[in-house]
Design a protein around this motif. Sequence first.
Motif, PDB file in Angstrom:
ATOM      1  N   VAL A 191      39.149  47.782  35.655  1.00 33.36           N
ATOM      2  CA  VAL A 191      40.349  47.501  36.444  1.00 33.36           C
ATOM      3  C   VAL A 191      41.539  48.030  35.655  1.00 33.36           C
ATOM      4  O   VAL A 191      41.878  47.499  34.594  1.00 33.36           O
ATOM      5  CB  VAL A 191      40.521  45.991  36.727  1.00 33.36           C
ATOM      6  CG1 VAL A 191      41.844  45.736  37.456  1.00 33.36           C
ATOM      7  CG2 VAL A 191      39.349  45.456  37.538  1.00 33.36           C
ATOM      8  N   SER A 247      47.386  42.269  37.217  1.00 29.36           N
ATOM      9  CA  SER A 247      46.273  43.086  36.716  1.00 29.36           C
ATOM     10  C   SER A 247      45.293  42.198  35.959  1.00 29.36           C
ATOM     11  O   SER A 247      44.068  42.283  36.153  1.00 29.36           O
ATOM     12  CB  SER A 247      46.786  44.199  35.792  1.00 29.36           C
ATOM     13  OG  SER A 247      47.641  45.080  36.486  1.00 29.36           O
ATOM     14  N   GLU A 248      45.819  41.349  35.109  1.00 28.57           N
ATOM     15  CA  GLU A 248      44.969  40.441  34.336  1.00 28.57           C
ATOM     16  C   GLU A 248      44.320  39.393  35.236  1.00 28.57           C
ATOM     17  O   GLU A 248      43.158  39.034  35.055  1.00 28.57           O
ATOM     18  CB  GLU A 248      45.775  39.771  33.220  1.00 28.57           C
ATOM     19  CG  GLU A 248      44.915  39.036  32.229  1.00 28.57           C
ATOM     20  CD  GLU A 248      43.821  39.898  31.594  1.00 28.57           C
ATOM     21  OE1 GLU A 248      42.722  39.352  31.355  1.00 28.57           O
ATOM     22  OE2 GLU A 248      44.031  41.102  31.348  1.00 28.57           O
ATOM     23  N   ARG A 272      41.328  41.016  36.870  1.00 27.57           N
ATOM     24  CA  ARG A 272      40.230  41.148  35.911  1.00 27.57           C
ATOM     25  C   ARG A 272      39.518  39.813  35.698  1.00 27.57           C
ATOM     26  O   ARG A 272      38.290  39.742  35.720  1.00 27.57           O
ATOM     27  CB  ARG A 272      40.757  41.661  34.565  1.00 27.57           C
ATOM     28  CG  ARG A 272      41.120  43.099  34.553  1.00 27.57           C
ATOM     29  CD  ARG A 272      41.554  43.559  33.154  1.00 27.57           C
ATOM     30  NE  ARG A 272      42.210  44.829  33.279  1.00 27.57           N
ATOM     31  CZ  ARG A 272      43.533  45.008  33.241  1.00 27.57           C
ATOM     32  NH1 ARG A 272      44.343  44.003  33.019  1.00 27.57           N
ATOM     33  NH2 ARG A 272      44.033  46.208  33.383  1.00 27.57           N
ATOM     34  N   GLN A 273      40.293  38.772  35.478  1.00 27.35           N
ATOM     35  CA  GLN A 273      39.703  37.461  35.191  1.00 27.35           C
ATOM     36  C   GLN A 273      38.913  36.917  36.374  1.00 27.35           C
ATOM     37  O   GLN A 273      37.792  36.432  36.213  1.00 27.35           O
ATOM     38  CB  GLN A 273      40.787  36.465  34.791  1.00 27.35           C
ATOM     39  CG  GLN A 273      41.340  36.711  33.414  1.00 27.35           C
ATOM     40  CD  GLN A 273      42.456  35.734  33.054  1.00 27.35           C
ATOM     41  OE1 GLN A 273      42.827  34.861  33.827  1.00 27.35           O
ATOM     42  NE2 GLN A 273      42.997  35.887  31.855  1.00 27.35           N
ATOM     43  N   ALA A 285      35.700  38.914  36.885  1.00 30.87           N
ATOM     44  CA  ALA A 285      34.743  38.597  35.825  1.00 30.87           C
ATOM     45  C   ALA A 285      34.099  37.233  36.082  1.00 30.87           C
ATOM     46  O   ALA A 285      32.885  37.075  35.945  1.00 30.87           O
ATOM     47  CB  ALA A 285      35.426  38.610  34.462  1.00 30.87           C
ATOM     48  N   MET A 329      32.748  43.369  33.601  1.00 27.06           N
ATOM     49  CA  MET A 329      34.055  43.948  33.314  1.00 27.06           C
ATOM     50  C   MET A 329      34.018  44.732  32.003  1.00 27.06           C
ATOM     51  O   MET A 329      33.458  44.274  31.008  1.00 27.06           O
ATOM     52  CB  MET A 329      35.123  42.856  33.216  1.00 27.06           C
ATOM     53  CG  MET A 329      35.285  42.041  34.488  1.00 27.06           C
ATOM     54  SD  MET A 329      35.696  43.016  35.949  1.00 27.06           S
ATOM     55  CE  MET A 329      37.285  43.647  35.486  1.00 27.06           C
ATOM     56  N   ASP A 343      36.428  46.736  29.091  1.00 24.38           N
ATOM     57  CA  ASP A 343      37.762  46.725  28.508  1.00 24.38           C
ATOM     58  C   ASP A 343      38.388  48.104  28.654  1.00 24.38           C
ATOM     59  O   ASP A 343      37.766  49.117  28.312  1.00 24.38           O
ATOM     60  CB  ASP A 343      37.651  46.334  27.038  1.00 24.38           C
ATOM     61  CG  ASP A 343      38.990  46.156  26.359  1.00 24.38           C
ATOM     62  OD1 ASP A 343      40.037  46.178  27.044  1.00 24.38           O
ATOM     63  OD2 ASP A 343      38.992  45.977  25.127  1.00 24.38           O
TER      64      ASP A 343
END
Length: 167
Positions: free
Chosen positions: A26, A54-55, A58-59, A62, A69, A71
Amino acid sequence: MRALLLIASLLLMSSVASAEPPKLVVFDFELIDTSLPGEFYGSKPELVRLDRISEQLRQELAQSGKFRMLDIAPVRDAARHANLQACGGCDLKLAGQLGADLEITGVVQKVSNLIINLNIYLRDVHTGNMVTVASADMRGNTDESWTRTMSYLIRNRILAPNYGKPE
């Protein structure tokens, strides 16, 4: 007999390995700010919100267990210096360098403090094909409106069981 057991165990291990969720990258969301306040005062609050959503994406992806996910740290700088929406596939190249199966780019378009659009693009890294697009308009330029819009798109578009699949 021993060879047969070895082959069976290898087949079982390969079927378990193929059952792993796809590897997903992502990328950080980008901003298109054509608003008058953005022109005069800059887009600092929006840049902080871009990092936050964005975070958040991702979270939540996941935590869903549907994706593995990856990095983006090794390619983050290159991605931030490219316009991922118009770089001619550099997003796919960067995701491929990370070993991803799928990649997400996103853009927030701010027309004014009352008209903002959030877009998520999910693509297959191997084929370059678009898997799905999710988009929502939000009214109001607040932390809460951005977070709630992202939650809506994750829940009702990206993780929805039949979203983006032909009927």
